[in-house]
Every structure is written in C-alpha cells, then in structure tokens.
Design a protein around this motif. Sequence first.
Motif, PDB file in Angstrom:
ATOM      1  N   ASN A 109       0.407  -1.433   0.044  1.00 62.91           N
ATOM      2  CA  ASN A 109       0.300  -0.014  -0.198  1.00 62.91           C
ATOM      3  C   ASN A 109       1.149   0.874   0.119  1.00 62.91           C
ATOM      4  O   ASN A 109       0.465   2.613  -0.384  1.00 62.91           O
ATOM      5  CB  ASN A 109      -0.845  -0.063   1.480  1.00 62.91           C
ATOM      6  N   SER A 149      -3.551   4.774  -2.183  1.00 64.79           N
ATOM      7  CA  SER A 149      -3.307   5.793  -0.579  1.00 64.79           C
ATOM      8  C   SER A 149      -4.342   5.651  -0.293  1.00 64.79           C
ATOM      9  O   SER A 149      -4.643   5.503   1.336  1.00 64.79           O
ATOM     10  CB  SER A 149      -3.644   6.635  -1.194  1.00 64.79           C
ATOM     11  N   VAL A 175       0.726   5.616  -1.644  1.00 66.27           N
ATOM     12  CA  VAL A 175       1.667   6.805  -1.731  1.00 66.27           C
ATOM     13  C   VAL A 175       2.536   7.407  -2.712  1.00 66.27           C
ATOM     14  O   VAL A 175       2.667   8.269  -2.990  1.00 66.27           O
ATOM     15  CB  VAL A 175       1.745   6.561  -0.550  1.00 66.27           C
ATOM     16  N   PHE A 207      -3.577   2.469   2.112  1.00 66.66           N
ATOM     17  CA  PHE A 207      -2.606   2.886   3.146  1.00 66.66           C
ATOM     18  C   PHE A 207      -3.026   3.815   3.974  1.00 66.66           C
ATOM     19  O   PHE A 207      -2.387   3.383   5.562  1.00 66.66           O
ATOM     20  CB  PHE A 207      -1.264   3.411   2.066  1.00 66.66           C
ATOM     21  N   TYR A 208      -4.221   4.327   3.752  1.00 66.19           N
ATOM     22  CA  TYR A 208      -4.795   5.289   5.221  1.00 66.19           C
ATOM     23  C   TYR A 208      -5.317   3.911   5.931  1.00 66.19           C
ATOM     24  O   TYR A 208      -4.978   4.323   7.247  1.00 66.19           O
ATOM     25  CB  TYR A 208      -6.126   5.233   4.692  1.00 66.19           C
TER      26      TYR A 208
END
Length: 625
Positions: free
Chosen positions: A174, A235, A178, A238-239
């Motif tokens: 992930n 992204s 970003v 990823f959060y």
Amino acid sequence: MSADVNTASGFGEIGQEAQPTTDKSKKKSRKKKLTAHKAAYLIHSYIGLKLSLLFSVVLITGTLAVFAEEIDWLVYSEVRVQPQGERLSSGEVFDRMQEQLPNVGLSAFQTANDRTHTAAHAMMTLPDGGFKKVWADPYTGEVTGVTNFLTVGEFMSILHKNLFMPLIGRAVVNVFGVLCLIGLITGLISYRKFWKQFFKLPRWNANFRVFLGDLHKFLGLWSLWFVLIIGVTGSWWFYQNPLVNYGVVPQFLPERTIDPALTKHDLKALGKGIPSPLTSKEIVEAVHKHDPEFIPHFLNPPEHNGMAYAVHGTKHDLLTMKWGSSYYVNPYTGEVIGAKLAQDAPAISRVDWSMRPLHYGTFGYDGFWDLFVKTIWFIFGLAMSILSISGMIIFYQRTKSATKKTINSGRIRGKLKKVWLVLRPWGGPMSGFKYLNWAFLTVICIGISIGFKLQSEGTSGSGYQYKAQDIGPWNISLNATLGLLEKDLDPIQAGRSTTLNAYIHEGHADAIKFMYVKVGKPRTKRAPGAVLHGTVGNQHAHTPIPKTLKDDAELWLTIESWDGEFYQTSWSLMPDGINTVDLRASQADEVSVKSVNPTNQTGSSQTQNTPAHHLKTEQHTLAAK
C-alpha cells in the motif's frame, strides 16, 4: 516520469562546467537556486529509484494479476468447460461436488456465473493437511479435477497483494500507492509545459539513454489517468493499513457489523435431535425466491451450527465487487434472516468498495466488456512497469557515465574503486536502499517457499499436539499453531492468540452442537471459550493466551451435544512429554500424522472417515479425467 536531466526536465544547466573565474561574488551568483521544478524533479527521482526493484515487482505482478482468471483458464484444463445447454443451479453444482468428495471439507464455492466456459470451484481442505482447489462443470456438476491452491493466477495475485510477507506485506504494498501519487504530482511539476508534449514521439534513432528518457516521458503522459487511479486506490488502502490498523489515524468508515446468525430461539426450535440442514440447492432457491434479481457468485456454508448460510453475489450495482451483496439464510429452515446489500450501504462504504474494481479493472463484470476493461488495465499496467524500469536504467546510465569521467577504467585499482563506489552503503544511484531492496526480495522468496509448503502440508506435524482423549462418546485430539505462515514458531506465547485445530477420531460428529476451547477451566457453561468452526479437516478456533501464564496452566475442551449434555476434558497447556507434545522438537518420536488427523469418523458432511492416502487416490483419479 523521471525526465532526462539534460533535455526536457528544465534542468539542462546541471552537469555543465562552470566558467573559471576568480570573482567569488560571480561564482556565488551563478549558483542555482532550489526552484520548485528542481525540487519536484529530485523528489520524483528519489522515490522512483530508491525502491525501484521492489516497486517493479509490485507493478509487474499487479499487471499480470489483472488476467489471473484468464491465465489459470489457459494453463489448467480442469478450469475449462464447454457449454452444454442450461446451467445447473449454483447450489446444485456445489451439492454434486460434495457428493463426489463426501469426506473432505469444501468451502468458499465460487459459482462462475459470470463465465460461460469456466468451471466453478471450491476450496478443499485435505484430511492430512494442506489446501487444494476442486473444479466442477457448472452444466453437469461433474468434478473436472483438482489443482493446487497456488495456481499461476493465484500466485500472482497473492504476490501483488502482500508479497507473501506475513503481518506487514499488505502495508508495504500500500505504501507504493502513496508513492505513485507523489511521483505523479512531482513528475508533472518537473516536466515543463507537459500538456504540449502528448504527441511528441520518442526519438528512435537517438542513443539509448535519450530514447529511454523520451519513452519514459511519453508513457508517463499517456498513463496519467491510470497512475492517478492506482495512486488513489493504493493510498486509500494505505490509510486503512497500516495507519488505521496501528492507531495512527482515526477510522472514518462505518464500523463493520456482525453477520446475521441463528438466535438461541432458532436453535431451540430445532429440538434435541440431530437436525438435518437443507441442501445448497434449496438455500440458493430460497434466496432466488426472496430476490429474483440477485445473482449468486460465492457460497459460504456455515462453519458451525450457530452460523447462517451466506450467499454472496451482486445485483449489478455500479463499481462493486461481484460478491459485494449478501443474503444470510437459516440453513435448517431456508428463511432469509438478514442481508447486506450494496444498494443499502452508505455512500462512504460504496466509495470504499469501489476501490477494488477500479484498482484491478474488474468493473466490466462479464463477457466482452470484462475482457475489454481488463485489456486496457493490462496495457497501462505494463506501461507503469516500463516507467519504473526505464527510470531506473536512466539513472544507472547517468551514474555510469559520471563514473567513467572520474575513474580510469583501464587500471585494476580504478576498476576496484569503481566497484566500491557502487557497493558501499552510500554509493551508487540507490545508495543504502539497494540493501533494503534485496532484503525485501529475500523475505519475499522465503515467504513464497513457505506458501508452497503450506498448500501441500497445511499445519500438520507442527506446533503442539494435544493427544487424543475420550470425551463422552467422542475421541478427540487438538493441535496448536501460531498461524499458517508462523507454524514453526512457538504456538503458545503470552498475550497473543493461537490457532487450535480439533480432530475427531471416533464418534458421530453431527451429534456435536458446539465445541469450545479455553485456556483455564471455564467457570460457567455460559462462557466455555472460543467456538471451534470450519470445514472437515480445518475445524479451528483463534484462542487468546493470557498475558500471564501459570506453570500448571491447562487447555480445556468443552462439547455441547444436541441433546443438551455438556462434556469436558483438559490437557497441560505446555508440553509435558505425555499428553502434550512439542512436534517441532520431537520429530524423532515418530508421532504419526494420522494420530493427529481424522481417520475413523462417521456421520454426514461434518464427518471424517477417509484416510489421507484414499483421498490422494481420489485426487489422482480426478486429475486423470
């Protein structure tokens, strides 16, 4: 979009020799300031180069994973079928599959309702450990064969999702989402007037470095929309992982609701005799009667008697997975007791669910449009892979050129110095990050080897074995492992959870209403511990281990039968060399795998009465068809 520094990046002055002068003020005035273009270029180059090896692995496997189903269709004959009139009901195909393999655990049945020439398949848990995929013709219900769980397509998908790295793999992948976003933004800033360069073709007759620079910019410009999608979806994940998972940021998605299940009243209404569950065909028919527009794609039978039969599918809702909606059915009465439909979900949940089809290009659903969308995703995924590789080569070429200017390559000393400049932790284009790249790749290779070992062995012969004991009319043993990828580690660690597998050697399995496991004797029958669930050969529970363990700690098993009786037994939690054995340290004890696995059990689909060698004979027969 790493631009060639001497062409169109806006930094043609870098690398040019300064005119000699004795005027210090003039030298100072000629020093270049750190402009936004230069800063963006440096950032773009940095993130594209430092983890380029790992980045390339993620991009290439993601590109291939787009066609994971199609790859398996081409590679394995078991997956290919020819249409023969009307399809059978999805539930009937699953029932016939279970009839042909009555003594193995089948779960996670995928119906292939969106494919005309592809077999349906289910996960098969082997009695002697390990996992396979069993395939069946959706037009006849005949089993077409058995394949490894890690098919070529499945291997590519898992490698892209988590790099076969336990715990942190998904988070590492992930991160690159970003980096894609940062690379997109900085690439556009560093490439002056990029909007005028869309139709500027690469210079084919120029030297290799110039050609690569032009190709990098050309592909980068035409892939802007695709990089944006991959960057945003990556992204977004990823959060969630690692940021939300590790409590770094707050969760903005709605809390995950518990799946509807049978109530105490539902179970009490079944009486004290052993109830007979409905067939999968009857379950699917009940859902179709309740909602004729619903298309089932995924059948998940209950893993214990308190669970509902889950039927996952779609109503062709925009940008949702084909199993994004679910109905939950009482497996004994056929009553729909709950639903989770995409059309009823809040907007933020729909946005979250749209990330997967956008990321993998699966929103075409079926037929021509499915293949069309996937082809576009494959082409631009390939373009992103070329972007990563070409950017890395450009910088290596530049470094090689700069090194030649400072070192006389004709001398042995010069050659050794040249090698040292690359190998030293702060040397070469990637500096110390090259070791990080190789470290990650090494861990990935180790994870892959563990993955292949797991699909053939499961967790058999590992962890702690709690030897078979009589408990009421049953004879049962347990096996503890920390987890699949951690099966060779100490399974009992204070403050962590362990996985406990139960194996019934004697007795009627269908007479068991619930089985529970708990560290320490249960104080009441209302809190007997974690419920064991799963399919034949994979009945397990994730059991918490107390933060403080006593030397005489015990593991307790509680059984509740359908006639309302409770039975209990216990083992020493830690190895005592008698009833609890550490299989990792006692290979020489010749603890037979059969003593851990089911070999003599009667009953219906919940029973285990086929020896492992007989199942393997069945597999060979199926594979020969």
